[in-house]
Design a protein around this motif. Structure first.
Motif, PDB file in Angstrom:
ATOM      1  N   UNK A 175      48.271  -5.204  30.956  1.00 54.99           N
ATOM      2  CA  UNK A 175      47.951  -6.275  31.892  1.00 54.99           C
ATOM      3  C   UNK A 175      48.252  -5.835  33.330  1.00 54.99           C
ATOM      4  N   UNK A 176      47.525  -6.413  34.265  1.00 53.96           N
ATOM      5  CA  UNK A 176      47.821  -6.281  35.689  1.00 53.96           C
ATOM      6  C   UNK A 176      48.029  -7.681  36.239  1.00 53.96           C
ATOM      7  N   UNK A 177      49.145  -7.870  36.948  1.00 55.82           N
ATOM      8  CA  UNK A 177      49.429  -9.142  37.610  1.00 55.82           C
ATOM      9  C   UNK A 177      49.382  -8.876  39.104  1.00 55.82           C
TER      10      UNK A 177
ATOM     11  N   UNK B 270      42.620   2.241  27.888  1.00 58.90           N
ATOM     12  CA  UNK B 270      41.894   0.963  27.846  1.00 58.90           C
ATOM     13  C   UNK B 270      41.993   0.188  29.162  1.00 58.90           C
ATOM     14  N   UNK B 271      41.028  -0.696  29.371  1.00 54.21           N
ATOM     15  CA  UNK B 271      41.076  -1.568  30.534  1.00 54.21           C
ATOM     16  C   UNK B 271      42.139  -2.653  30.314  1.00 54.21           C
ATOM     17  N   UNK B 272      42.942  -2.939  31.343  1.00 54.26           N
ATOM     18  CA  UNK B 272      43.921  -4.023  31.213  1.00 54.26           C
ATOM     19  C   UNK B 272      43.276  -5.387  31.440  1.00 54.26           C
ATOM     20  N   UNK B 273      43.921  -6.445  30.957  1.00 53.59           N
ATOM     21  CA  UNK B 273      43.536  -7.799  31.354  1.00 53.59           C
ATOM     22  C   UNK B 273      44.058  -8.013  32.768  1.00 53.59           C
ATOM     23  N   UNK B 274      43.286  -8.705  33.580  1.00 53.79           N
ATOM     24  CA  UNK B 274      43.584  -8.814  35.009  1.00 53.79           C
ATOM     25  C   UNK B 274      43.856 -10.276  35.366  1.00 53.79           C
ATOM     26  N   UNK B 275      45.093 -10.559  35.824  1.00 55.51           N
ATOM     27  CA  UNK B 275      45.470 -11.895  36.284  1.00 55.51           C
ATOM     28  C   UNK B 275      45.862 -11.767  37.752  1.00 55.51           C
ATOM     29  N   UNK B 276      45.367 -12.669  38.591  1.00 53.98           N
ATOM     30  CA  UNK B 276      45.645 -12.505  40.010  1.00 53.98           C
ATOM     31  C   UNK B 276      45.832 -13.843  40.716  1.00 53.98           C
TER      32      UNK B 276
ATOM     33  N   UNK C 116      30.026  -7.154  35.260  1.00 54.16           N
ATOM     34  CA  UNK C 116      29.459  -5.805  35.143  1.00 54.16           C
ATOM     35  C   UNK C 116      30.266  -4.898  34.223  1.00 54.16           C
ATOM     36  N   UNK C 117      31.596  -4.994  34.320  1.00 57.36           N
ATOM     37  CA  UNK C 117      32.441  -4.005  33.637  1.00 57.36           C
ATOM     38  C   UNK C 117      33.231  -4.545  32.449  1.00 57.36           C
ATOM     39  N   UNK C 118      33.149  -5.853  32.197  1.00 53.27           N
ATOM     40  CA  UNK C 118      33.850  -6.398  31.045  1.00 53.27           C
ATOM     41  C   UNK C 118      35.341  -6.576  31.236  1.00 53.27           C
ATOM     42  N   UNK C 119      35.790  -6.695  32.498  1.00 53.02           N
ATOM     43  CA  UNK C 119      37.207  -6.953  32.743  1.00 53.02           C
ATOM     44  C   UNK C 119      37.538  -8.406  32.438  1.00 53.02           C
ATOM     45  N   UNK C 120      38.620  -8.616  31.703  1.00 55.27           N
ATOM     46  CA  UNK C 120      39.126  -9.963  31.443  1.00 55.27           C
ATOM     47  C   UNK C 120      39.837 -10.435  32.707  1.00 55.27           C
ATOM     48  N   UNK C 121      39.342 -11.523  33.290  1.00 57.81           N
ATOM     49  CA  UNK C 121      39.837 -11.979  34.594  1.00 57.81           C
ATOM     50  C   UNK C 121      40.381 -13.401  34.508  1.00 57.81           C
ATOM     51  N   UNK C 122      41.569 -13.593  35.101  1.00 56.81           N
ATOM     52  CA  UNK C 122      42.128 -14.938  35.249  1.00 56.81           C
ATOM     53  C   UNK C 122      42.601 -15.107  36.681  1.00 56.81           C
ATOM     54  N   UNK C 123      42.064 -16.103  37.387  1.00 62.32           N
ATOM     55  CA  UNK C 123      42.484 -16.404  38.749  1.00 62.32           C
ATOM     56  C   UNK C 123      43.359 -17.643  38.774  1.00 62.32           C
TER      57      UNK C 123
ATOM     58  N   UNK D 160      47.855 -15.739  27.405  1.00 63.06           N
ATOM     59  CA  UNK D 160      46.604 -16.226  26.823  1.00 63.06           C
ATOM     60  C   UNK D 160      45.385 -15.397  27.237  1.00 63.06           C
ATOM     61  N   UNK D 161      45.616 -14.400  28.088  1.00 63.55           N
ATOM     62  CA  UNK D 161      44.493 -13.570  28.554  1.00 63.55           C
ATOM     63  C   UNK D 161      43.976 -12.707  27.406  1.00 63.55           C
ATOM     64  N   UNK D 162      42.704 -12.822  27.117  1.00 63.32           N
ATOM     65  CA  UNK D 162      42.111 -11.971  26.087  1.00 63.32           C
ATOM     66  C   UNK D 162      41.884 -10.568  26.638  1.00 63.32           C
ATOM     67  N   UNK D 163      41.681  -9.623  25.741  1.00 58.20           N
ATOM     68  CA  UNK D 163      41.507  -8.234  26.150  1.00 58.20           C
ATOM     69  C   UNK D 163      40.188  -8.034  26.887  1.00 58.20           C
ATOM     70  N   UNK D 164      40.198  -7.053  27.771  1.00 53.44           N
ATOM     71  CA  UNK D 164      38.955  -6.660  28.429  1.00 53.44           C
ATOM     72  C   UNK D 164      38.054  -5.984  27.408  1.00 53.44           C
TER      73      UNK D 164
END
Length: 440
Positions: free
Chosen positions: A177-179, A217-223, A268-275, A336-340
């Protein structure tokens, strides 16, 4: 150059230029112009060659100096090396079943510090990154870093605009994950330094997303987005589906741009994003540029505070949200963030894109905030009440948190009285005002 110089004759004296014969004077008189030309030519050639020599010498020196400077910057860099990589790996290790490894940007910031501590406390791996800029007192950020270090969180000194350091971090750790908190904060400062908002909130965000989409793997991204995106919207309470195309400040515009940019990377890239749209977060270790913080400082120092009011003398109101409640919302978003769905920059399927309000749902007026501070500081504030200037501030904020409550389990529990009491206790202790006396 040296070979050319060795082949050049130095200027000769008259008795060396011509042979010593009885006809010397006659020759000298017969060829005065030729002799002068030879002298001139010899002198000009030498000067030209010396000029070339000095140019070459100067170029060599500058080239060497650049090499030295580059090497110096490389060897004195605050990141890199075996020991540094070991610290990163150790900090990223989680110590609970099903734990996560989280890269927290802006980790020495207000919310970043609290979230990093909460993650570490429950056994997750955390690596922080912060550029420790001087938007506000860097010593407070350094103190937060010391606090994090004491709890086993390693904070890298670096900027999210530096692609090299991000690539290195993702090479060392497969972050789950990235916060992302790193950003240029504040509404009014945009009128002084607008470029800093584009640099941090837009360019920095894109640079980080590039690192995430290329990771495997791509991380799930929360920002951290902001309630400021609601701008001139006058429908209350603010709901995630409300229009956000009327920003009232450059800060708000960059946060809105961030929402559109993250949506693009999700698509475009399938990143899991939560704002997460934060609503006026406050509490211990907070930001000195926020009203509750500098009100406290000025009240204690006997300085006047400026209280703005809206049109028709309406009191400004904010949905003040205590830091502990926001932290719970951030952890809920991570959990709760699903995987990218992408890998190495290639999308393999649709990924979730989510936005949530994190507020308190109980707006309080600014004069109410001041009265509470006066109560706990036991000092009467000197107030200047003026009309709100056109600096990007909005008259009120009010969050609808129905979606976050349902999907993240978000439930704020701290009212403004309780939250400010905790803040004042920390402030007096940190800045040495109360000498250990409790706040009643």
């Amino acid at each position: 150059m040296q070979k050319l110089m060795r082949g050049t004759m130095p200027p000769l004296e008259d008795d060396e230029l011509f042979p010593s014969t009885p006809g010397k004077v006659k020759l000298e008189r017969a060829l005065p112009i030729s002799r002068q030309l030879q002298r001139c030519f010899a002198s000009t050639s030498t000067t030209f060659l010396w000029a070339l020599f000095f140019i070459a010498l100067t170029a060599s020196y500058l080239s060497f100096q650049t090499f030295v400077d580059t090497g110096s910057r490389y060897f004195s860099a605050s990141w890199g090396g075996i020991q540094w990589e070991k610290q990163v790996r150790n900090s990223a290790q989680f110590h609970r079943s099903g734990g996560m490894s989280v890269l927290v940007t802006g980790a020495a910031g207000f919310v970043g510090t609290h979230v990093s501590l909460a993650l570490r406390k429950r056994g997750d791996g955390v690596v922080g990154i912060d550029n420790f800029n001087n938007y506000y007192d860097p010593s407070l950020k350094k103190a937060r870093k010391t606090l994090l270090n004491g709890h086993g969180v390693f904070v890298v000194e670096g900027d999210v605009n530096d692609a090299r350091i991000l690539a290195k971090l993702f090479d060392i750790v497969a972050f789950s994950h990235v916060m992302h908190f790193a950003a240029q904060a504040g509404v009014r400062y945009a009128m002084e330094n607008p470029h800093s908002y584009v640099h941090s909130n837009v360019a920095g965000l894109v640079n980080l997303l590039e690192a995430c989409k290329s990771a495997n793997p791509q991380p799930a991204f929360v920002w951290a987005s902001s309630s400021s995106v609601y701008g001139l919207n006058d429908k209350v309470p603010f709901t995630e589906s409300d229009r956000t195309d009327q920003p009232a400040s450059l800060y708000a515009a960059t946060k809105k741009a961030g929402e559109e940019i993250t949506h693009t990377y999700n698509h475009i890239y399938g990143l899991s994003i939560t704002g997460l749209r934060f609503f006026t977060v406050y509490g211990p270790w907070g930001r000195p540029d926020m009203a509750y913080f500098f009100f406290t400082r000025n009240i204690l120092q006997g300085k006047p505070i400026t209280i703005y009011r809206g049109k028709n003398r309406v009191e400004l109101a904010r949905d003040f949200t205590y830091i502990d409640d926001v932290v719970k919302g951030c952890l809920g978003a991570l959990d709760t963030a699903e995987k990218s769905t992408g890998s190495g920059g290639k999308k393999r399927g649709p990924a979730p894109y989510r936005i949530y309000n994190l507020g308190n749902t109980q707006p309080e007026t600014v004069p109410t905030l001041v009265r509470i501070l006066e109560k706990y500081l036991k000092v009467k504030a000197k107030k200047n009440v003026v009309d709100m200037p056109g600096n990007g501030d909005v008259p009120f904020t009010h969050a609808n948190i129905t979606l976050a409550r349902r999907e993240l389990g978000y439930k704020p529990t701290t009212d403004l009285q309780t939250g400010l009491k905790k803040f004042v206790r920390w402030y007096l202790s940190y800045y040495g005002y109360n000498h250990g006396n409790p706040v009643n």
